[in-house]
Scaffold this active site. Sequence first.
Site, PDB file in Angstrom:
ATOM      1  N   GLU A  34      15.078 -18.712  18.044  1.00 30.95           N
ATOM      2  CA  GLU A  34      16.505 -18.797  18.378  1.00 30.95           C
ATOM      3  C   GLU A  34      17.129 -20.153  18.012  1.00 30.95           C
ATOM      4  OE1 GLU A  34      17.131 -15.813  22.098  1.00 30.95           O
ATOM      5  OE2 GLU A  34      15.669 -17.395  22.404  1.00 30.95           O
ATOM      6  N   ASP A 221      17.913  -5.215  21.036  1.00 26.19           N
ATOM      7  CA  ASP A 221      17.273  -3.956  21.478  1.00 26.19           C
ATOM      8  C   ASP A 221      18.139  -3.320  22.557  1.00 26.19           C
ATOM      9  OD1 ASP A 221      15.717  -6.438  22.921  1.00 26.19           O
ATOM     10  OD2 ASP A 221      16.204  -4.851  24.321  1.00 26.19           O
TER      11      ASP A 221
HETATM   12  N1  ADE Z   1      16.011 -10.481  25.359  1.00 28.22           N
HETATM   13  C1  ADE Z   1      16.100  -9.623  24.325  1.00 28.22           C
HETATM   14  N2  ADE Z   1      15.946  -8.359  24.743  1.00 28.22           N
HETATM   15  C2  ADE Z   1      15.745  -8.417  26.095  1.00 28.22           C
HETATM   16  C3  ADE Z   1      15.515  -7.456  27.080  1.00 28.22           C
HETATM   17  N3  ADE Z   1      15.447  -6.152  26.769  1.00 28.22           N
HETATM   18  N4  ADE Z   1      15.352  -7.869  28.356  1.00 28.22           N
HETATM   19  C4  ADE Z   1      15.421  -9.191  28.666  1.00 28.22           C
HETATM   20  N5  ADE Z   1      15.618 -10.149  27.765  1.00 28.22           N
HETATM   21  C5  ADE Z   1      15.796  -9.772  26.480  1.00 28.22           C
END
Ligand code: ADE
Length: 253
Positions: A34, A221
């Site tokens: 990041e 996601d």
């Molecule tokens: N960072 C990226 N995806 C995530 C998720 N599903 N839960 C928590 N932090 C995240």
Amino acid sequence: MSKFSLFFAPLLTLCSFFASATQTIAIVGAMDVEVNNLLPEIEQHKAVQIGQHTFHTGTLRGHPVVVTRSGVGKVNAAITTTLLIREFKAEQFIFTGIAGAAAPELSPTDVVVSNALVQHDVDLTVFGNQPGLMDGFDDRLFHADPRLVQLAQQAAEKVVGKDHAFTGIIATGDQFIADKQRVAEIRNEFNAMAVEMEGAAVAQVAFMFNKPFVVIRTISDKADGSAHMDYPKLKQATADNSIAITLAMLAQL
Ligand code: ADE
């Protein structure tokens, strides 16, 4: 308008412009992925080690900055933010990174700019507190700085287009959310657009030291059963997207 205000109003504007141009901006991401692609952009780059944290000082797009990787989770983020304030005199905070979608209309590569953050895993409900409300606070939401939010939203629109740039609540907890029911619960309780693991900790510390902040997250996601499949594939590209937005934002600050 009096002679006095005719003279002093422009002077005050000029002074606040120079004050903000010389204020150190902290740019934080949780993981190497990041922040690493920001590091080559830093001019007069120096690395400073404090404990297990490395802080990269220098200038970025003309601003004095400190860029650092906090590590994952709320404790790491709180330690880092405190060090940035106490050791590096950081005056403004931009968190850049990736997140899971909580709002069903969001897809990977969409962007959420925080207008407020909440800790979804704080639970003092047995004492009558709302979910997410920590002892000693009046509000479970930590509100981001309106000017930074506006600049981040404009930068996000430039980078991903208006239809893919959103402003809303981001929910933070020490859990990677990968469950349809859990993400729906967080969405319903907090009206959250995205879930991640650091933002509200940065926000709480910044709030307690009266520093402005904003969090910029690109969706990696859907925080449901497919999260563990999308996340590794998309994390580099989505992290780089938030970096591009951060750089675009700095150009306007
Ligand atoms: N960072 C990226 N995806 C995530 C998720 N599903 N839960 C928590 N932090 C995240």
